[in-house]
Design a protein around this motif. Sequence first.
Motif, PDB file in Angstrom:
ATOM      1  N   UNK A  42       0.839  -1.213   0.000  1.00  0.00           N
ATOM      2  CA  UNK A  42       0.000   0.000   0.000  1.00  0.00           C
ATOM      3  C   UNK A  42       0.873   1.262   0.000  1.00  0.00           C
ATOM      4  N   UNK A  43       1.966   1.260   0.734  1.00  0.00           N
ATOM      5  CA  UNK A  43       2.878   2.419   0.718  1.00  0.00           C
ATOM      6  C   UNK A  43       3.482   2.599  -0.673  1.00  0.00           C
ATOM      7  N   UNK A  44       3.795   1.478  -1.297  1.00  0.00           N
ATOM      8  CA  UNK A  44       4.348   1.495  -2.661  1.00  0.00           C
ATOM      9  C   UNK A  44       3.377   2.188  -3.623  1.00  0.00           C
ATOM     10  N   UNK A  45       2.075   1.994  -3.407  1.00  0.00           N
ATOM     11  CA  UNK A  45       1.068   2.566  -4.320  1.00  0.00           C
ATOM     12  C   UNK A  45       0.944   4.081  -4.181  1.00  0.00           C
ATOM     13  N   UNK A  46       1.476   4.648  -3.100  1.00  0.00           N
ATOM     14  CA  UNK A  46       1.229   6.075  -2.828  1.00  0.00           C
ATOM     15  C   UNK A  46       1.825   7.002  -3.882  1.00  0.00           C
ATOM     16  N   UNK A  47       2.804   6.528  -4.645  1.00  0.00           N
ATOM     17  CA  UNK A  47       3.306   7.368  -5.744  1.00  0.00           C
ATOM     18  C   UNK A  47       2.670   6.951  -7.074  1.00  0.00           C
ATOM     19  N   UNK A  48       1.489   6.321  -6.981  1.00  0.00           N
ATOM     20  CA  UNK A  48       0.684   5.981  -8.160  1.00  0.00           C
ATOM     21  C   UNK A  48       1.242   4.899  -9.053  1.00  0.00           C
ATOM     22  N   UNK A  49       2.121   4.069  -8.531  1.00  0.00           N
ATOM     23  CA  UNK A  49       2.596   2.930  -9.314  1.00  0.00           C
ATOM     24  C   UNK A  49       2.944   1.812  -8.351  1.00  0.00           C
ATOM     25  N   UNK A  50       2.902   0.592  -8.861  1.00  0.00           N
ATOM     26  CA  UNK A  50       3.308  -0.543  -8.051  1.00  0.00           C
ATOM     27  C   UNK A  50       4.681  -0.963  -8.553  1.00  0.00           C
ATOM     28  N   UNK A  51       5.695  -0.197  -8.143  1.00  0.00           N
ATOM     29  CA  UNK A  51       7.022  -0.355  -8.738  1.00  0.00           C
ATOM     30  C   UNK A  51       8.127  -0.517  -7.697  1.00  0.00           C
ATOM     31  N   UNK A  52       7.728  -0.732  -6.451  1.00  0.00           N
ATOM     32  CA  UNK A  52       8.739  -0.892  -5.405  1.00  0.00           C
ATOM     33  C   UNK A  52       9.297   0.420  -4.911  1.00  0.00           C
ATOM     34  N   UNK A  53       8.686   1.539  -5.314  1.00  0.00           N
ATOM     35  CA  UNK A  53       9.154   2.861  -4.877  1.00  0.00           C
ATOM     36  C   UNK A  53       8.010   3.576  -4.159  1.00  0.00           C
ATOM     37  N   UNK A  54       8.156   3.807  -2.846  1.00  0.00           N
ATOM     38  CA  UNK A  54       7.110   4.554  -2.142  1.00  0.00           C
ATOM     39  C   UNK A  54       7.269   6.052  -2.426  1.00  0.00           C
ATOM     40  N   UNK A  55       6.445   6.858  -1.773  1.00  0.00           N
ATOM     41  CA  UNK A  55       6.579   8.305  -1.974  1.00  0.00           C
ATOM     42  C   UNK A  55       7.868   8.799  -1.305  1.00  0.00           C
ATOM     43  N   UNK A  56       8.791   9.315  -2.106  1.00  0.00           N
ATOM     44  CA  UNK A  56      10.055   9.826  -1.567  1.00  0.00           C
ATOM     45  C   UNK A  56      10.077  11.337  -1.769  1.00  0.00           C
ATOM     46  N   UNK A  57      10.505  12.036  -0.712  1.00  0.00           N
ATOM     47  CA  UNK A  57      10.320  13.491  -0.674  1.00  0.00           C
ATOM     48  C   UNK A  57      11.172  14.237  -1.696  1.00  0.00           C
ATOM     49  N   UNK A  58      12.421  13.855  -1.854  1.00  0.00           N
ATOM     50  CA  UNK A  58      13.314  14.673  -2.686  1.00  0.00           C
ATOM     51  C   UNK A  58      13.856  13.868  -3.863  1.00  0.00           C
ATOM     52  N   UNK A  59      14.323  14.606  -4.851  1.00  0.00           N
ATOM     53  CA  UNK A  59      14.938  14.011  -6.029  1.00  0.00           C
ATOM     54  C   UNK A  59      16.186  13.202  -5.644  1.00  0.00           C
ATOM     55  N   UNK A  60      16.964  13.737  -4.697  1.00  0.00           N
ATOM     56  CA  UNK A  60      18.184  13.036  -4.250  1.00  0.00           C
ATOM     57  C   UNK A  60      17.811  11.677  -3.650  1.00  0.00           C
ATOM     58  N   UNK A  61      16.751  11.700  -2.854  1.00  0.00           N
ATOM     59  CA  UNK A  61      16.300  10.456  -2.225  1.00  0.00           C
ATOM     60  C   UNK A  61      15.850   9.459  -3.293  1.00  0.00           C
ATOM     61  N   UNK A  62      15.146   9.944  -4.303  1.00  0.00           N
ATOM     62  CA  UNK A  62      14.677   9.063  -5.375  1.00  0.00           C
ATOM     63  C   UNK A  62      15.842   8.426  -6.123  1.00  0.00           C
ATOM     64  N   UNK A  63      16.868   9.232  -6.398  1.00  0.00           N
ATOM     65  CA  UNK A  63      18.020   8.714  -7.136  1.00  0.00           C
ATOM     66  C   UNK A  63      18.781   7.684  -6.307  1.00  0.00           C
ATOM     67  N   UNK A  64      18.989   8.015  -5.031  1.00  0.00           N
ATOM     68  CA  UNK A  64      19.713   7.089  -4.152  1.00  0.00           C
ATOM     69  C   UNK A  64      18.934   5.779  -4.027  1.00  0.00           C
ATOM     70  N   UNK A  65      17.623   5.902  -3.864  1.00  0.00           N
ATOM     71  CA  UNK A  65      16.743   4.724  -3.734  1.00  0.00           C
ATOM     72  C   UNK A  65      16.857   3.836  -4.977  1.00  0.00           C
ATOM     73  N   UNK A  66      16.724   4.441  -6.135  1.00  0.00           N
ATOM     74  CA  UNK A  66      16.744   3.683  -7.393  1.00  0.00           C
ATOM     75  C   UNK A  66      18.056   2.921  -7.545  1.00  0.00           C
ATOM     76  N   UNK A  67      19.156   3.577  -7.224  1.00  0.00           N
ATOM     77  CA  UNK A  67      20.473   2.966  -7.381  1.00  0.00           C
ATOM     78  C   UNK A  67      20.643   1.767  -6.437  1.00  0.00           C
ATOM     79  N   UNK A  68      20.311   1.974  -5.174  1.00  0.00           N
ATOM     80  CA  UNK A  68      20.478   0.907  -4.184  1.00  0.00           C
ATOM     81  C   UNK A  68      19.543  -0.270  -4.503  1.00  0.00           C
ATOM     82  N   UNK A  69      18.281   0.028  -4.811  1.00  0.00           N
ATOM     83  CA  UNK A  69      17.311  -1.048  -5.052  1.00  0.00           C
ATOM     84  C   UNK A  69      17.683  -1.849  -6.302  1.00  0.00           C
TER      85      UNK A  69
END
Length: 260
Positions: free
Chosen positions: A162-189
Amino acid sequence: MILALLRERRRRRLRARPFPKKWLTLIQHHVVFFNRLSGNDRAELLGHIQVFLAEKRFEGCGGFAITDEVRVIIAAQACLLLLHRRTDYFPLLLTILVYPLTYMAEEKRQIGEHLWEEGSVARLGETGRKMGSLVLSWGAVRHGAADPSDGKNVVLHEFAHQLDFENDASDGVPHLATREQQLAWAEVMRIEYASLRAASESGIPTLLDTYGATDPAEFFAVSVEAFFEQPRALHARHPKLYAELRTYFQQDPVEFSAER
Ligand SMILES: [Zn+2]
């Protein structure tokens, strides 16, 4: 805007309501991690549970009767995912369906390039972005609440989706506040998911459940189970994954871990 303000006011009132003694006793007896939380976290969690129970509908399936025990034990585990963050309380979720034990679902599963397997499979839980509902097996819920360190918790798993869905996709990425956080998340995952897939294919034992090798959404849900249930091991073996989850959840479960 007005609606959001009214909703926030109603939620504030719900959080401030005295917590029913009977419910608290149920949580203390059945939800093992609760007694390990700090006093502040326990208070915050109880407030979230009040909102959760006021806003979500429960339905028993397969002859199962919903009781306060069922509602409270599910809510307590789901709301652990909400601590320390601004939250909209799983906004896409309206109804929680509860079956007594496992339940059967029809499934088509790809087992080769052109090969599909169809049939009934026993499930412990599921949810979907457009379902508006979440399904749980009460047997699995109870077991998850009673053992906080086996790395398996169906409630944490399904609510992580359900947290994953909060950014409108079921892609393993929850709502992340900043662009830096999104980039770091994508790389690590990306790296961690690839390594789980490789280990799963070659049969190397893994800390993370290899069900997480299914797709990035399952990888996130399985990582959340490990983060809360086996934080020391996850921190030792996957420090970068642990760090991303710690930043997102603003929690450090090592502090209340029951791991030996
Ligand atoms: Zn899943």
